[in-house]
Design a protein around this motif. Sequence first.
Motif, PDB file in Angstrom:
ATOM      1  N   ALA A 170       0.240  -0.430   2.230  1.00 34.63           N
ATOM      2  CA  ALA A 170      -0.696   0.300   1.371  1.00 34.63           C
ATOM      3  C   ALA A 170      -0.017   1.513   0.733  1.00 34.63           C
ATOM      4  CB  ALA A 170      -1.922   0.741   2.174  1.00 34.63           C
ATOM      5  N   ALA A 171       0.818   2.219   1.523  1.00 31.50           N
ATOM      6  CA  ALA A 171       1.525   3.381   0.992  1.00 31.50           C
ATOM      7  C   ALA A 171       2.541   2.971  -0.064  1.00 31.50           C
ATOM      8  CB  ALA A 171       2.230   4.121   2.137  1.00 31.50           C
TER       9      ALA A 171
ATOM     10  N   GLU B 125       2.379   0.253  -2.030  1.00 30.00           N
ATOM     11  CA  GLU B 125       1.722  -0.268  -3.231  1.00 30.00           C
ATOM     12  C   GLU B 125       1.101   0.835  -4.097  1.00 30.00           C
ATOM     13  OE1 GLU B 125      -0.901  -3.283  -1.729  1.00 30.00           O
ATOM     14  OE2 GLU B 125       0.638  -4.835  -1.937  1.00 30.00           O
ATOM     15  N   LYS B 126       0.732   1.939  -3.496  1.00 31.86           N
ATOM     16  CA  LYS B 126       0.101   2.996  -4.303  1.00 31.86           C
ATOM     17  C   LYS B 126       1.108   4.019  -4.813  1.00 31.86           C
ATOM     18  CE  LYS B 126      -1.282   6.286  -0.678  1.00 31.86           C
ATOM     19  NZ  LYS B 126      -2.442   6.919   0.006  1.00 31.86           N
ATOM     20  N   ASN B 127       2.381   3.858  -4.417  1.00 34.53           N
ATOM     21  CA  ASN B 127       3.398   4.821  -4.846  1.00 34.53           C
ATOM     22  C   ASN B 127       4.040   4.350  -6.150  1.00 34.53           C
ATOM     23  OD1 ASN B 127       5.841   6.412  -5.083  1.00 34.53           O
ATOM     24  ND2 ASN B 127       5.556   6.958  -2.937  1.00 34.53           N
ATOM     25  N   PRO B 128       3.912   5.101  -7.232  1.00 32.64           N
ATOM     26  CA  PRO B 128       4.433   4.664  -8.526  1.00 32.64           C
ATOM     27  C   PRO B 128       5.957   4.600  -8.586  1.00 32.64           C
ATOM     28  CG  PRO B 128       3.667   6.935  -8.657  1.00 32.64           C
ATOM     29  CD  PRO B 128       3.238   6.415  -7.318  1.00 32.64           C
TER      30      PRO B 128
END
Length: 389
Positions: free
Chosen positions: A101-102, A104-107
């Motif tokens: 999750a971390a 996938e949300k980090n650009p």
Amino acid sequence: MSVAIALAAKGANVVLLEKSSNFCEIGAGLQLSPNATSILDEWGLLNSLCKYAVRPDKLVLKAGRNGKVLVHMDVQAISQKRWKAPFITIHRSDLQTVLRAAVEKNPLIDFKADHEVISYSSSLDLGFTIKILHNKTIKVITSGMLIGCDGVWSHMRASLSERANFSGYIAWRATMAVEKLSGAFAKLNDPCGITIWMMRGKHFVFYPLRNGKIFNFVAVTHSKNSTSIWSKNKNRRKLILSCKGWNLAIANLIKEITQWTFWPIFKMPFPRFLGPSGEIFLGDASHAITPFAAQGAGMAVEDAAALASALSINTVSRSRALSLFDHERCNRLKDVARRGDFNQLVYHSSGPFAFARNIVMKNRSSEKFLIDLDWLYSYKASEFSQNAK
């Protein structure tokens, strides 16, 4: 995923290549001690992990035959007081879920599943050319840095003719829902703690997972040889035969559980963090060790934090920073491996040595046992580079 998160936290753009097309639930329980949970807290992930994890309040060592308590440590209270971070147990797939999750949300992180690294060439100085297989098509990408986290069966290490060796031990793993646990076994084990049963040539570990809804069991037994395949129910009869000498509650539990995962323990011949071309190895690909110090996952998290910290040093060249990182981590892993070897000797001893062990354990304060692990649990992997020159 840990190193991608650590590097992105320092502002780096990361491409994360994963051979599998999707994650599956492999393995079972993990123990994460304060040296690892403090890092996960720095990354802002500890609260998410604790939604799944258990904070065991005790660590208990018992004689495997009669169940006599030899050591009783208030591990959680001491961890919080002395090392300012919790000691947790968590299912491997739950840790994966939080890390994923971390990621996938980090650009700054570009995660690519179903991308298998076939080969690579060139060097850290010139940049790497990496050949990848995706959707049955081979493509080539370039990168300034290449980090291999491909596990104990690392193809990158194998390309250097360095392969993991069988340790001589098998870990038999299983989980069980709390409501299925027999009364006899539950009576002998604290459901909120970690219990280690010690016997000649083997030991048995029990602890809760998923907010105490399931329990994790690991039986470690000796074996002269083994295949490298992890499988379910392979040679289960061998595990049942090994029950001889166990406390009856343990022996019955082993027989009652119908599905045990056969997990031969392999270890790397020596830790390697830097390859001849400047490629970097982390986790089991670098330093697969035996699990007797319960530091496999913790060392991988430490690797990630230490590498990101090294690469952020602006007073030395990148090659010098990586050399410092390599030296620090090799020394650290040798110390941890030695501790694992010591624990194995303690857990599996017999005869006069076991008698002496029991006397020492009974007459030493529980807090002293944990204070002796200050070097392990208080270590700050993300801070090692602060004094680098």
